[in-house]
Write a protein that holds these residues in place. Sequence first.
Motif, PDB file in Angstrom:
ATOM      1  N   LYS A   1      69.862  44.720  26.881  1.00  0.00           N
ATOM      2  CA  LYS A   1      69.274  44.195  25.638  1.00  0.00           C
ATOM      3  C   LYS A   1      69.247  45.274  24.562  1.00  0.00           C
ATOM      4  N   GLN A   2      68.943  46.494  24.950  1.00  0.00           N
ATOM      5  CA  GLN A   2      68.947  47.601  23.996  1.00  0.00           C
ATOM      6  C   GLN A   2      70.348  47.793  23.427  1.00  0.00           C
ATOM      7  N   HIS A   3      71.350  47.759  24.301  1.00  0.00           N
ATOM      8  CA  HIS A   3      72.726  47.912  23.854  1.00  0.00           C
ATOM      9  C   HIS A   3      73.121  46.771  22.915  1.00  0.00           C
TER      10      HIS A   3
ATOM     11  N   THR B   1      66.797  45.623  30.478  1.00  0.00           N
ATOM     12  CA  THR B   1      66.312  46.422  29.347  1.00  0.00           C
ATOM     13  C   THR B   1      67.455  47.206  28.721  1.00  0.00           C
TER      14      THR B   1
ATOM     15  N   ASP C   1      71.237  44.898  20.974  1.00  0.00           N
ATOM     16  CA  ASP C   1      70.584  45.062  19.669  1.00  0.00           C
ATOM     17  C   ASP C   1      71.278  46.155  18.849  1.00  0.00           C
ATOM     18  N   GLU C   2      71.669  47.244  19.524  1.00  0.00           N
ATOM     19  CA  GLU C   2      72.334  48.343  18.819  1.00  0.00           C
ATOM     20  C   GLU C   2      73.715  47.935  18.330  1.00  0.00           C
TER      21      GLU C   2
END
Length: 200
Positions: A65-67, A62, A69-70
């Motif tokens: 994936k967040q990183h 998680t 996308d950012e």
Amino acid sequence: MKDSHVADDITRAAVELFATQGYVTTSVQQIVEAAGVTKGAMYHYFASKDDLLFGIYDELLTLQKQHLDEIVARGEASGAGVDEILRAVCVDVIETSIDHLREAAVFFRSAHLLSADRRDEVTRRRRAYHDAFAALLERGQVEGRYRTDIPVALLVAHFFSDVHYLSQWYSPTGPESRDLVAAQLTDLYLTSLHPADAGA
């Protein structure tokens, strides 16, 4: 306020026990004793030991994936080239994997012991990340920056094989810093993406 840390305490205790004595031979009783909580407290946060093992990986994936996308959104907003974006993504994957080295080692050693539905969920989550990573490679191919003689799936696997192998050799107390290893592995990978006839 203390309750907000219970799940973290349980996870840390489980990681340590799974790492030292194995997932199969670790009991829920051992986990709660090491965490200093009751079984009731554990089951409030985790439905089972299987759920706990999945949670160890879910937290890392998680975060990554967040990183990703950012990084992609920030790069596109600033007009950054695909090399710059992919470099940042690769460095982040390596650095976060090193930051969670013990958790990653436990998971990859024990992932096959997850229940079938959890294994399917892991596959789905990993594929989503790999698809986003592959999209960057495909962009680089379209722009003529990355080689096209090797399938994208193999280029993706090449990078992540290095990441998954980190727990076998990297030590935080060793001579190589996290940042140095991330930079060097990323440089090696990006160099391998150059077309075979580049500079010829």
